[in-house]
Write a protein that holds these residues in place. Sequence first.
Motif, PDB file in Angstrom:
ATOM      1  N   ILE A  89       0.510  -1.583  -0.266  1.00  0.00           N
ATOM      2  CA  ILE A  89      -0.110  -0.333   0.341  1.00  0.00           C
ATOM      3  C   ILE A  89       0.735   1.539   0.590  1.00  0.00           C
ATOM      4  CG2 ILE A  89      -1.891   1.475   1.389  1.00  0.00           C
ATOM      5  CD1 ILE A  89      -3.579  -1.413   2.293  1.00  0.00           C
ATOM      6  N   LEU A 192      -6.895   1.405  -2.803  1.00  0.00           N
ATOM      7  CA  LEU A 192      -5.310   1.197  -1.743  1.00  0.00           C
ATOM      8  C   LEU A 192      -6.165   0.555  -0.511  1.00  0.00           C
ATOM      9  CD1 LEU A 192      -3.107   3.904  -1.818  1.00  0.00           C
ATOM     10  CD2 LEU A 192      -2.676   1.681  -2.108  1.00  0.00           C
ATOM     11  N   HIS A 218      -1.902   1.263  -6.233  1.00  0.00           N
ATOM     12  CA  HIS A 218      -0.580   1.755  -5.884  1.00  0.00           C
ATOM     13  C   HIS A 218       0.342   2.546  -6.646  1.00  0.00           C
ATOM     14  CE1 HIS A 218       2.991   2.646  -3.458  1.00  0.00           C
ATOM     15  NE2 HIS A 218       3.330   1.720  -4.800  1.00  0.00           N
ATOM     16  N   HIS A 266       6.231   7.686  -1.414  1.00  0.00           N
ATOM     17  CA  HIS A 266       5.444   6.866  -0.112  1.00  0.00           C
ATOM     18  C   HIS A 266       5.318   6.989   1.075  1.00  0.00           C
ATOM     19  CE1 HIS A 266       7.296   3.754  -3.896  1.00  0.00           C
ATOM     20  NE2 HIS A 266       5.797   4.538  -4.158  1.00  0.00           N
TER      21      HIS A 266
END
Length: 501
Positions: A89, A192, A218, A266
């Motif tokens: 994720i 997600l 993602h 991220h």
Amino acid sequence: LWQLLPRDKSQPPLVWHWIPFLGSAPAYGRDPIAFFRECREKYGNVFTFILLGRRVTVTLGPQGNDFVLGGKHTQLAAEPVYGPLTTPIFGKDVVYDCPNEKLMEQKKFVKVSLTIDKFRAYVGMIDDEVKDYLNTDASFKVYQMDDINEWGTFPVLKSFAEMTILTASRTLQGREIRESLTKDYAQVYSDLDHGFTPLHWMIPGLPLPSYRRRDAAHTKMSSFYQSILRKRRENPTENQEDDVMNSLMKQRYRDGKQLPDHEIAHILIALLMAGQHTSSSSLAWAVLHVAARADIQEALYKEQVQHFGTPDGGLRDFGYDEIRDLNILDAVVRETLRLHPPIHSIMRKANVDIPVPVTLGTPSEDSVFVVPKGDIVLASPLISQVDPGVWDNSESWEPTRWYDEKGVAAKANKEYNEGEKVDFGFGLVSKGTVSPYLPFGAGRHRCIGEQFAYLQISTVISSLVRRMEFRYEGTFPAPDYSSMMVQPVPCQIHYRRRKFE
Ligand code: HEM
């Protein structure tokens, strides 16, 4: 049958189960709190259960919290436990997909962008988002009408999930990402999000559509964030926003290297996802309790009038420093997080054999169990947060325990352990790992979003309470343990607009 053989007394007792691989998974999954309590009755504060073939050793109570949360990261590691769920994720090279030392640096970078100055700007943004949402979302139709005596209902889970993502992205994620939410990215977020379940955690790779959608989402989200980063780097003067992305772009690791774009992307995805269910379920519980308790709702509203009332009977806008002075609001948030901490199990993996005092608190040489290398160890702050030995009426939602009759913040409840000083986490940041009150965890992995979450939850509640009255009818909703966070089962709250809005 081997469970009937004399057990190795150096290891914690094993919870009895009938089906070898499955172990206690059904009981733990259905109601972890009832399961832990039952096991504590039978086996004490330390016991091991089988969860889909894995050995999980539970250590309960404040000392149990300390054992897991205060453990050395070289001995008790979070990455192998959480990584399989979060890496697909959040993405590569951040949080639990990197060495712990790197995560500590990443947490420091994020902290730099969550300063009081930023929080001051966020309060108005959150209030604006809530106002816009009430004025446009179909669930709040009655709010948008002229008849202030009309009652409507709104769906609790959906509404708070939406308010949380809108307010978090507007404040933390920056303009481009907030704008994308109303366009093609709503589905990407949802895909997600659907990867954040116990199934995806226990079995990280399955050929099922939800796994494929999670992975595609993602990739799309990461590319989108990285395209924004590229644009910002190409036109540095164009986007000067004071958001987390710009702040991360300026940071450097200890070795002097900048964060690569994929890591910034991220980290931002991680912040959005880590704060989403935790904050939205806390908001849902808080407003449900407020709706069910007319006296607390009245006290909350009066507090708004007392601090922000204007001569014409209206209410002026509020700021960060002002909202921190609202003791009743603060008590509502604290009490909600005591009774409903969204994370009921905090886990690590033992990298070595580790001795744990049997009674957790009164160790003696012959009462030491060894948790074998490879076990998952688990602490559940929720158990100590509802321990009748610490809290009066421990199972009831009673914000008044956090302030005195004049509305002044008070140290809550029984003096823990016969007069011993106890850290209930006042002043937002409490560092100790031995505490019965740890909704944000403690130690190295302590939540990085605590202060932001407090601000977000308090501001949304203020925005709602000053504009609307709530009513909850029927049996109070039970906790639903089937998702990763403890949220209420689906339910509706009645509301109507306040007169002087
Ligand atoms: C970690 C609770 C909101 C980001 C944690 C942990 C807890 C927690 C208990 C520790 C987990 C562990 O030790 O294994 C909560 C609650 C929240 C909340 C109750 C809201 C009511 C947020 C928000 C953000 C966030 C808004 C982001 C802005 C994180 C991150 C970690 C974390 C990145 C991982 C830290 C690490 O492993 O070192 N949270 N959280 N949380 N939280 Fe939160």
